[in-house]
Design an enzyme around this catalytic site. Sequence first.
Site, mmCIF file in Angstrom:
data_model
loop_
_atom_site.group_PDB
_atom_site.id
_atom_site.type_symbol
_atom_site.label_atom_id
_atom_site.label_comp_id
_atom_site.label_asym_id
_atom_site.label_seq_id
_atom_site.Cartn_x
_atom_site.Cartn_y
_atom_site.Cartn_z
ATOM 1 N N CYS A 197 -3.997 0.626 -2.688
ATOM 2 C CA CYS A 197 -3.852 -0.574 -1.855
ATOM 3 C C CYS A 197 -2.801 -1.515 -2.439
ATOM 4 O O CYS A 197 -2.487 -1.469 -3.628
ATOM 5 C CB CYS A 197 -5.191 -1.306 -1.761
ATOM 6 S SG CYS A 197 -6.506 -0.344 -1.017
ATOM 7 N N CYS A 257 -10.372 -4.613 0.331
ATOM 8 C CA CYS A 257 -11.467 -3.640 0.391
ATOM 9 C C CYS A 257 -12.350 -3.785 -0.852
ATOM 10 O O CYS A 257 -12.018 -4.513 -1.793
ATOM 11 C CB CYS A 257 -10.905 -2.220 0.498
ATOM 12 S SG CYS A 257 -10.138 -1.601 -1.030
ATOM 13 N N ASN A 315 0.839 -1.183 0.000
ATOM 14 C CA ASN A 315 0.000 0.000 0.000
ATOM 15 C C ASN A 315 0.883 1.244 0.000
ATOM 16 O O ASN A 315 1.967 1.267 0.583
ATOM 17 C CB ASN A 315 -0.989 0.003 1.169
ATOM 18 C CG ASN A 315 -0.335 -0.097 2.530
ATOM 19 O OD1 ASN A 315 0.656 -0.796 2.708
ATOM 20 N ND2 ASN A 315 -0.909 0.582 3.509
ATOM 21 N N GLU A 365 -3.026 -4.710 -3.074
ATOM 22 C CA GLU A 365 -3.554 -5.611 -4.091
ATOM 23 C C GLU A 365 -3.536 -4.944 -5.461
ATOM 24 O O GLU A 365 -3.088 -5.537 -6.453
ATOM 25 C CB GLU A 365 -4.991 -6.029 -3.757
ATOM 26 C CG GLU A 365 -5.113 -6.761 -2.441
ATOM 27 C CD GLU A 365 -5.429 -5.861 -1.241
ATOM 28 O OE1 GLU A 365 -6.140 -6.321 -0.338
ATOM 29 O OE2 GLU A 365 -4.941 -4.708 -1.200
ATOM 30 N N GLU A 417 0.319 5.269 0.662
ATOM 31 C CA GLU A 417 -0.605 6.319 1.092
ATOM 32 C C GLU A 417 -0.190 7.670 0.525
ATOM 33 O O GLU A 417 0.911 7.832 -0.018
ATOM 34 C CB GLU A 417 -0.659 6.372 2.624
ATOM 35 C CG GLU A 417 -1.255 5.127 3.224
ATOM 36 C CD GLU A 417 -1.343 5.168 4.740
ATOM 37 O OE1 GLU A 417 -2.012 4.282 5.292
ATOM 38 O OE2 GLU A 417 -0.749 6.062 5.380
ATOM 39 N N ASN A 418 -1.085 8.627 0.687
ATOM 40 C CA ASN A 418 -0.864 9.971 0.182
ATOM 41 C C ASN A 418 -1.522 10.948 1.145
ATOM 42 O O ASN A 418 -2.577 10.632 1.704
ATOM 43 C CB ASN A 418 -1.481 10.078 -1.219
ATOM 44 C CG ASN A 418 -1.109 11.345 -1.914
ATOM 45 O OD1 ASN A 418 -1.657 12.395 -1.628
ATOM 46 N ND2 ASN A 418 -0.177 11.243 -2.847
#
Length: 141
Positions: free
Chosen positions: A60, A93, A49, A62, A51-52
């Site tokens: 993510c 998710c 993953n 996946e 993030e930002n």
Amino acid sequence: MASALSDRQIEDLITQSLIARQNSYSPYSKFRVGAALRTIDGKVYQGCNVENASYGGAICAERTAFVKAVSEGHRRFVAIAVSCDFNHFITPCGICRQFMNEFGRGLEIFFVNDDRTYKRAILEDLLPYSFGPEDVLDNVK
């Protein structure tokens, strides 16, 4: 239903997902996730993953693995293993489930605990009544 993968192949996916997790960029949530995606021809792509600060810009693990594989020409996949730092089983998710559905409802998914134990599911069971390529392509004539 038994896995299409051998025990050794499952263990390899688990290891690869745990290694991928180490590359996670998750300064906001501290929720590190790793994924390992196996193509039909046996190649494994890792993802983590990322993030930002603008939360909607995060991706993510996946989807990272899928994007890497697809960008190198792969379209057919057998299985994906997903791991996180917590010692309980996490599942992809909703947006990841939809993204994976693009490439086949029969994908095996292994949810991996920190202690390497796992549960197995098939994407179709996690995304019943899904909307996929066949729904669009059937209407394109």
